[in-house]
Design a protein around this motif. Structure first.
Motif, short mmCIF file in Angstrom:
data_model
loop_
_atom_site.label_atom_id
_atom_site.label_comp_id
_atom_site.label_asym_id
_atom_site.label_seq_id
_atom_site.Cartn_x
_atom_site.Cartn_y
_atom_site.Cartn_z
N LEU A 1 1.13 -1.17 -0.07
CA LEU A 1 0.29 -0.19 0.07
C LEU A 1 0.60 1.32 0.21
CD1 LEU A 1 -3.30 1.16 0.80
CD2 LEU A 1 -2.72 0.96 2.66
N MET A 2 0.80 1.65 -0.78
CA MET A 2 1.73 3.37 -1.14
C MET A 2 0.64 4.76 -1.63
SD MET A 2 4.45 3.77 -4.34
CE MET A 2 5.67 2.81 -3.72
N ASP A 3 1.13 5.57 -0.39
CA ASP A 3 0.36 7.06 -0.80
C ASP A 3 1.08 7.97 -2.04
OD1 ASP A 3 -0.63 9.23 -0.29
OD2 ASP A 3 1.35 9.85 -0.27
N ALA A 4 0.35 8.02 -3.33
CA ALA A 4 0.13 8.14 -4.45
C ALA A 4 1.14 9.85 -4.14
CB ALA A 4 -0.79 8.61 -5.60
N ASN A 5 0.80 10.26 -3.25
CA ASN A 5 1.65 11.59 -3.30
C ASN A 5 2.61 11.85 -3.43
OD1 ASN A 5 1.81 14.62 -3.53
ND2 ASN A 5 1.42 14.25 -1.43
N THR A 6 3.70 11.01 -2.12
CA THR A 6 4.53 10.69 -1.87
C THR A 6 5.84 9.79 -2.39
OG1 THR A 6 4.83 10.06 0.73
CG2 THR A 6 3.41 12.54 0.03
N GLY A 7 5.03 8.26 -2.28
CA GLY A 7 5.31 6.85 -2.80
C GLY A 7 5.89 6.36 -1.17
N GLN A 8 5.57 6.79 -0.75
CA GLN A 8 5.46 6.72 1.45
C GLN A 8 4.94 5.02 1.17
OE1 GLN A 8 4.73 9.08 4.30
NE2 GLN A 8 4.08 7.13 6.14
N VAL A 9 5.58 3.89 1.59
CA VAL A 9 4.75 2.60 1.39
C VAL A 9 4.35 3.40 3.25
CG1 VAL A 9 5.65 0.29 2.07
CG2 VAL A 9 6.75 1.78 0.03
N ALA B 1 0.22 -16.76 -11.64
CA ALA B 1 0.65 -15.26 -10.97
C ALA B 1 -0.87 -15.34 -9.91
CB ALA B 1 0.05 -14.27 -12.34
N GLY B 2 -1.98 -16.02 -10.67
CA GLY B 2 -3.37 -15.65 -9.88
C GLY B 2 -3.63 -15.10 -9.76
N GLN B 3 -4.42 -14.39 -8.64
CA GLN B 3 -5.29 -13.12 -8.68
C GLN B 3 -4.17 -11.45 -8.55
OE1 GLN B 3 -9.19 -13.21 -7.02
NE2 GLN B 3 -9.38 -15.08 -7.29
N CYS B 4 -4.28 -11.58 -9.27
CA CYS B 4 -3.32 -10.16 -9.46
C CYS B 4 -4.18 -8.16 -9.70
CB CYS B 4 -1.93 -9.34 -10.34
SG CYS B 4 -1.76 -11.39 -9.59
N LEU B 5 -4.14 -7.64 -8.63
CA LEU B 5 -4.27 -6.47 -8.87
C LEU B 5 -3.73 -5.24 -8.70
CD1 LEU B 5 -7.63 -5.22 -9.46
CD2 LEU B 5 -8.37 -5.03 -7.39
N VAL B 6 -3.42 -4.40 -9.17
CA VAL B 6 -2.88 -3.29 -8.61
C VAL B 6 -4.11 -1.78 -9.21
CG1 VAL B 6 -1.17 -1.21 -9.39
CG2 VAL B 6 -1.39 -3.53 -10.17
N SER B 7 -4.59 -1.37 -8.16
CA SER B 7 -6.08 -0.18 -7.81
C SER B 7 -5.21 0.92 -7.00
CB SER B 7 -6.58 -1.16 -7.31
OG SER B 7 -6.40 -1.75 -5.46
N SER B 8 -6.29 2.04 -7.33
CA SER B 8 -6.17 3.26 -6.83
C SER B 8 -6.76 3.34 -6.21
CB SER B 8 -5.39 4.25 -8.00
OG SER B 8 -6.08 4.41 -8.61
N ALA B 9 -7.41 4.18 -5.22
CA ALA B 9 -9.07 4.64 -4.41
C ALA B 9 -8.28 6.37 -4.15
CB ALA B 9 -9.17 4.33 -3.40
N SER B 10 -9.26 7.75 -4.40
CA SER B 10 -8.77 8.60 -4.00
C SER B 10 -10.00 8.73 -2.92
CB SER B 10 -8.91 9.38 -5.17
OG SER B 10 -7.79 9.15 -6.22
N LYS B 11 -9.53 9.91 -1.65
CA LYS B 11 -10.55 9.99 -1.10
C LYS B 11 -10.22 11.42 0.26
CE LYS B 11 -13.38 8.52 3.36
NZ LYS B 11 -13.16 7.09 4.37
N ASP B 12 -10.96 12.21 0.54
CA ASP B 12 -10.77 13.70 1.21
C ASP B 12 -9.07 14.28 0.41
OD1 ASP B 12 -12.24 13.02 3.14
OD2 ASP B 12 -11.98 11.56 4.12
N CYS B 13 -9.22 14.41 -0.60
CA CYS B 13 -7.51 14.95 -1.00
C CYS B 13 -6.17 13.67 -1.38
CB CYS B 13 -7.73 15.99 -1.07
SG CYS B 13 -8.80 17.64 -1.28
N LYS C 1 -4.46 10.21 -2.08
CA LYS C 1 -4.51 9.00 -3.51
C LYS C 1 -3.72 7.84 -2.98
CE LYS C 1 -5.33 9.94 -7.55
NZ LYS C 1 -7.03 8.79 -8.19
N LEU C 2 -4.34 6.99 -2.85
CA LEU C 2 -3.11 5.78 -2.40
C LEU C 2 -3.33 4.63 -3.02
CD1 LEU C 2 -4.75 4.92 1.21
CD2 LEU C 2 -2.59 5.99 0.67
N ILE C 3 -2.53 3.59 -3.81
CA ILE C 3 -2.12 2.32 -4.30
C ILE C 3 -2.05 2.03 -3.63
CG2 ILE C 3 -0.46 1.98 -6.61
CD1 ILE C 3 -1.67 4.38 -7.13
N ALA C 4 -2.69 0.35 -4.20
CA ALA C 4 -2.89 -0.85 -3.71
C ALA C 4 -2.11 -1.69 -4.74
CB ALA C 4 -4.13 -1.05 -2.93
#
Length: 372
Positions: free
Chosen positions: A35-43, A226-238, A240-243
């Protein structure tokens, strides 16, 4: 007896604290996750983040963004027989068919068309093999050092691999492109079907767009290896996270868990504002003994709500500044750590000039003081 009771009390408190900490961690089924913060790259969360795994069709994230970076979306692409023959997940291209590059990118990212990826690769790189080399070059430029791509679609191939962390880096970069973000946020779309009286209907394979209100991208992937894989993003309250979840037993449930964890257990804190005064540093052989320091850019980080004291700031100077120092010159940086792990860094620059402590400069400084 008293010692025994004290031991029980201590052990009970220890268990309660341990359970409290564990309660805040997502229990994902995936073999690897980030789980990564899209703005800073923080894990914010990691599980086997650097373990190499087949990425399946999440490969197409890199294919799509590379096509947008290097091509013109309005360009016409003629589908080759080789591209049309690529099987499994497909948008049913025919040899000689003409589509725009943008339509092919939509077919690759939404419908997961392997044939569309092959057509993109040949158009941009001249061949699938050359395009794969461009993919690897781009991945390394983004910091995805633990990845290697053999093809543009993710069909099983020897030495075709990536990691949860690398895919998060690639996704973070891709989502900064407005057109890319628009495409992966679409649930359904119709594009032209050359030679037919009806259009191609593209339905996004990413069901998280229907299942999670904050979801806004990006790509699924599935093969036996590979099995079930998903790269996803979600935005809430300004925010954005990447999972990323790889080889998951429930890719959508895992991803929702990660997003809820990130949104509910962290708060955003601005730690640097561009141009804002930070402090000062001693200057060697300067007309003035010190130079003022300011932040070169903005920096914000996500801080755990239950551990606000875990945020630490540290000044790092490459060496003691040597005069002359020019205004705007980079002299060091401020490092930001959470739980002793670096999560961000911002350069520190000189706010003022510091001339060398020469006889000429001392005289000029003395004259300026007299004048004024």
């Amino acid at each position: 007896m008293k010692r025994f009771r004290a031991g029980i009390i201590f052990f009970t408190i220890f268990l309660l604290k341990a359970n409290t900490c564990l309660a805040w961690q997502p229990a994902v089924s995936a073999d690897a996750a980030v789980l990564m913060d899209a703005n800073t790259g923080q894990v914010l969360y990691a599980k086997n983040a650097h373990k190499r795994r087949p990425p399946a069709s999440t490969t197409k994230i890199l294919t799509g963004i590379l096509a947008l970076d290097m091509g013109n979306p309005a360009e016409t692409v003629v589908v080759s027989p080789r591209a049309a023959a690529v099987g499994e997940s497909s948008i049913y291209l025919s040899a000689g068919e003409k589509l725009t590059l943008d339509e092919l990118i939509q077919g690759a990212l939404m419908k997961s068309g392997n044939d569309a990826c092959a057509a993109i690769a040949e158009h941009i790189g001249g061949s699938i093999e050359m395009f794969s080399q461009l993919m690897n070059l781009k991945a390394k430029m983004l910091g995805a050092w633990n990845s290697n791509f053999i093809n543009p679609h993710g069909l099983p191939a020897k030495n075709h691999y990536s990691t949860a962390y690398d895919l998060a880096l690639i996704a973070r970069y891709a989502m900064q492109n407005r057109r890319f973000a628009e495409i992966v946020a679409q649930k359904e779309k119709e594009i032209d079907w050359y030679g037919q009286s009806w259009n191609r209907h593209l339905k996004n394979t990413n069901k998280l767009l229907w299942r999670y209100i904050w979801a806004d991208g990006i790509k699924t992937g599935t093969t036996k290896a590979a099995g079930q894989c998903l790269v996803s993003s979600a935005s809430k309250d300004c925010r954005k996270l990447i999972a990323v979840v790889l080889k998951s037993g429930d890719r959508y449930g895992d991803s929702i868990q990660l997003f809820e964890y990130g949104f509910n257990n962290y708060y955003y804190q601005q730690v640097a504002v561009a141009g804002e005064y930070f402090g000062y540093a001693d200057v060697k052989n300067g007309l003035y003994p010190k130079v003022q320091l300011a932040f070169k850019s903005d920096l914000g980080v996500l801080v755990p709500k239950d551990r606000p004291g875990s945020l630490e700031k540290r000044l790092v100077l490459e060496r003691k500044p040597q005069a002359p120092v020019k205004a705007g010159q980079t002299l060091g940086w401020m490092e930001v750590n959470i739980d002793r792990q670096r999560v961000g860094r911002v350069e520190l620059v000189a706010l003022n000039e510091v001339p060398e402590n020469s006889l000429k400069n001392r005289v000029l400084s003395w004259i300026q003081k007299i004048i004024g």
